[in-house]
Design a protein around this motif. Structure first.
Motif, PDB file in Angstrom:
ATOM      1  N   LYS A  40      58.256  43.295 -80.588  1.00 34.12           N
ATOM      2  CA  LYS A  40      58.243  44.666 -81.090  1.00 34.12           C
ATOM      3  C   LYS A  40      57.791  45.636 -79.994  1.00 34.12           C
ATOM      4  O   LYS A  40      57.151  45.240 -79.027  1.00 34.12           O
ATOM      5  CB  LYS A  40      57.269  44.790 -82.261  1.00 34.12           C
ATOM      6  CG  LYS A  40      57.656  44.035 -83.518  1.00 34.12           C
ATOM      7  CD  LYS A  40      56.592  44.250 -84.578  1.00 34.12           C
ATOM      8  CE  LYS A  40      56.920  43.509 -85.866  1.00 34.12           C
ATOM      9  NZ  LYS A  40      55.850  43.677 -86.882  1.00 34.12           N
ATOM     10  N   GLY A  41      58.136  46.898 -80.194  1.00 35.08           N
ATOM     11  CA  GLY A  41      57.522  47.931 -79.384  1.00 35.08           C
ATOM     12  C   GLY A  41      58.424  48.669 -78.431  1.00 35.08           C
ATOM     13  O   GLY A  41      58.093  49.767 -77.993  1.00 35.08           O
ATOM     14  N   LYS A  42      59.582  48.107 -78.075  1.00 33.27           N
ATOM     15  CA  LYS A  42      60.441  48.756 -77.090  1.00 33.27           C
ATOM     16  C   LYS A  42      61.702  49.324 -77.724  1.00 33.27           C
ATOM     17  O   LYS A  42      62.194  50.356 -77.317  1.00 33.27           O
ATOM     18  CB  LYS A  42      60.818  47.748 -76.000  1.00 33.27           C
ATOM     19  CG  LYS A  42      61.253  48.373 -74.685  1.00 33.27           C
ATOM     20  CD  LYS A  42      60.099  48.545 -73.742  1.00 33.27           C
ATOM     21  CE  LYS A  42      60.548  48.971 -72.359  1.00 33.27           C
ATOM     22  NZ  LYS A  42      59.442  49.143 -71.420  1.00 33.27           N
ATOM     23  N   PHE A  43      62.225  48.627 -78.703  1.00 36.81           N
ATOM     24  CA  PHE A  43      63.453  49.053 -79.365  1.00 36.81           C
ATOM     25  C   PHE A  43      63.552  48.342 -80.710  1.00 36.81           C
ATOM     26  O   PHE A  43      62.760  47.453 -81.012  1.00 36.81           O
ATOM     27  CB  PHE A  43      64.685  48.729 -78.517  1.00 36.81           C
ATOM     28  CG  PHE A  43      64.554  47.474 -77.706  1.00 36.81           C
ATOM     29  CD1 PHE A  43      64.406  47.536 -76.333  1.00 36.81           C
ATOM     30  CD2 PHE A  43      64.520  46.232 -78.327  1.00 36.81           C
ATOM     31  CE1 PHE A  43      64.263  46.377 -75.588  1.00 36.81           C
ATOM     32  CE2 PHE A  43      64.382  45.082 -77.587  1.00 36.81           C
ATOM     33  CZ  PHE A  43      64.245  45.148 -76.211  1.00 36.81           C
ATOM     34  N   GLU A  44      64.545  48.713 -81.502  1.00 37.89           N
ATOM     35  CA  GLU A  44      64.730  48.098 -82.823  1.00 37.89           C
ATOM     36  C   GLU A  44      65.579  46.832 -82.736  1.00 37.89           C
ATOM     37  O   GLU A  44      65.307  45.845 -83.411  1.00 37.89           O
ATOM     38  CB  GLU A  44      65.371  49.099 -83.781  1.00 37.89           C
ATOM     39  CG  GLU A  44      64.476  50.302 -84.095  1.00 37.89           C
ATOM     40  CD  GLU A  44      65.150  51.263 -85.049  1.00 37.89           C
ATOM     41  OE1 GLU A  44      66.291  50.991 -85.469  1.00 37.89           O
ATOM     42  OE2 GLU A  44      64.531  52.294 -85.382  1.00 37.89           O
ATOM     43  N   THR A  45      66.645  46.893 -81.963  1.00 42.59           N
ATOM     44  CA  THR A  45      67.529  45.736 -81.783  1.00 42.59           C
ATOM     45  C   THR A  45      67.959  45.668 -80.329  1.00 42.59           C
ATOM     46  O   THR A  45      67.823  46.637 -79.573  1.00 42.59           O
ATOM     47  CB  THR A  45      68.807  45.852 -82.652  1.00 42.59           C
ATOM     48  OG1 THR A  45      69.577  46.993 -82.217  1.00 42.59           O
ATOM     49  CG2 THR A  45      68.466  45.978 -84.121  1.00 42.59           C
ATOM     50  N   ILE A  46      68.480  44.504 -79.940  1.00 45.11           N
ATOM     51  CA  ILE A  46      69.041  44.355 -78.603  1.00 45.11           C
ATOM     52  C   ILE A  46      70.279  43.475 -78.713  1.00 45.11           C
ATOM     53  O   ILE A  46      70.315  42.520 -79.502  1.00 45.11           O
ATOM     54  CB  ILE A  46      68.006  43.781 -77.619  1.00 45.11           C
ATOM     55  CG1 ILE A  46      68.514  43.884 -76.190  1.00 45.11           C
ATOM     56  CG2 ILE A  46      67.624  42.352 -77.969  1.00 45.11           C
ATOM     57  CD1 ILE A  46      67.433  43.712 -75.161  1.00 45.11           C
ATOM     58  N   LEU A  47      71.308  43.795 -77.950  1.00 43.15           N
ATOM     59  CA  LEU A  47      72.595  43.125 -78.067  1.00 43.15           C
ATOM     60  C   LEU A  47      72.688  41.921 -77.141  1.00 43.15           C
ATOM     61  O   LEU A  47      72.581  42.062 -75.922  1.00 43.15           O
ATOM     62  CB  LEU A  47      73.728  44.106 -77.754  1.00 43.15           C
ATOM     63  CG  LEU A  47      75.151  43.532 -77.832  1.00 43.15           C
ATOM     64  CD1 LEU A  47      75.481  43.103 -79.262  1.00 43.15           C
ATOM     65  CD2 LEU A  47      76.168  44.561 -77.334  1.00 43.15           C
ATOM     66  N   LEU A  48      72.884  40.748 -77.745  1.00 43.54           N
ATOM     67  CA  LEU A  48      73.191  39.532 -76.990  1.00 43.54           C
ATOM     68  C   LEU A  48      74.703  39.392 -76.952  1.00 43.54           C
ATOM     69  O   LEU A  48      75.342  39.214 -77.981  1.00 43.54           O
ATOM     70  CB  LEU A  48      72.551  38.309 -77.653  1.00 43.54           C
ATOM     71  CG  LEU A  48      72.892  36.951 -77.033  1.00 43.54           C
ATOM     72  CD1 LEU A  48      72.444  36.868 -75.577  1.00 43.54           C
ATOM     73  CD2 LEU A  48      72.276  35.816 -77.850  1.00 43.54           C
TER      74      LEU A  48
END
Length: 263
Positions: free
Chosen positions: A125-133
């Motif tokens: 947590k803490g940098k963004f909501e989701t990240i794309l793999l």
């Protein structure tokens, strides 16, 4: 600062597709560089630099706001890399692509498949909501030639799995939630090599090895960075499993091998 300029271009061109033409002097058409520079209150030169992959944080935020891109942070190259962890510390499965009992004469020549059961992913947590793999690749080394792989499917290799390959669904780019919760995905990999290494050739190669381990380098390709880690496989244990498989199924070749990963 390095950024993903192609994402800005794609967003701008999506707007431009609905408003063809260059517009008029002093009134550029929506989606043109001139229009976007005006909307974002940046110079044409600054926008062009951003679309080529370089620019300031301030200008990036302005342009993303004008384009309606809320997750602007994810356009920064290597942004969030330290927030993502990946590991495969349970099992590695090797098997032929066709079911041996029903294909006793041909399974040896079918393609070698490899599964990491599971691949564990965690986004803090803490940098963004989701990240794309976007993709997962792997390279198996330790044999005469490396074997390159890319992800094929999410599988279940338990007795409750569907069929010999335990197929659940084909894998595709996925958005991972940044929630500190580990996500376990058993991933089966297909070969990228041409010609592909057969199950029989793999078994023979392993049994002729004098080294102690095989190495698997896993490469996870995210939107703006990659993460790599290694898994090791015991050659001695593979040989034992191959011998046990021959005895269990009274077959010239074992049907499969599943062993503990070493990380």
């Amino acid at each position: 600062m390095k950024i993903d300029g192609s994402a800005l271009i794609a967003a701008r061109q999506k707007l431009r597709a609905n408003f063809p033409g260059r517009g008029e002097i002093g009134s550029p058409s929506i989606g043109t560089q001139e229009w976007l520079a005006e909307q974002a209150h940046v110079s044409i030169r600054a926008l062009q630099y951003l679309e080529r992959g370089e620019g300031s944080l301030s200008n990036l935020k302005k342009v993303c706001t004008a384009l309606g891109i809320s997750q602007w942070q994810q356009l920064i190259i290597n942004y969030g890399e330290d927030y993502v962890s990946c590991i495969a510390n349970r099992f590695v499965d090797f098997r032929p692509s066709i079911y041996p009992p029903e294909n006793p004469e041909t399974f040896a020549n079918s393609s070698l498949l490899m599964t990491l059961d599971p691949l564990t992913l965690l986004v803090a947590k803490g940098k963004f909501e989701t990240i794309l793999l976007q993709e997962v690749n792997a390279t198996l080394t330790g044999l005469a030639e490396p074997i390159t792989y890319t992800w094929l499917a999410e599988v279940s290799l338990t007795p409750n799995g569907q069929g010999w390959l335990g197929w659940v669904k084909e894998v595709e780019p996925m958005n991972l939630l940044a929630n500190d919760v580990p996500m376990n995905v058993p991933i089966m990999f297909k070969q990228l090599c041409v010609p592909q290494v057969s199950w029989g050739a793999f078994v023979d190669a392993v049994e002729n090895l004098t080294t102690s381990q095989l190495n698997i380098e896993v490469c996870l390709i995210f939107q703006n960075f990659t993460k790599k880690f290694k898994v090791y496989v015991s050659v001695d244990l593979l040989k034992i499993l191959f011998n046990e498989g021959r005895n269990k199924y009274l077959s010239p070749l074992p049907y499969r091998a599943q062993l503990k990963a070493i990380v």
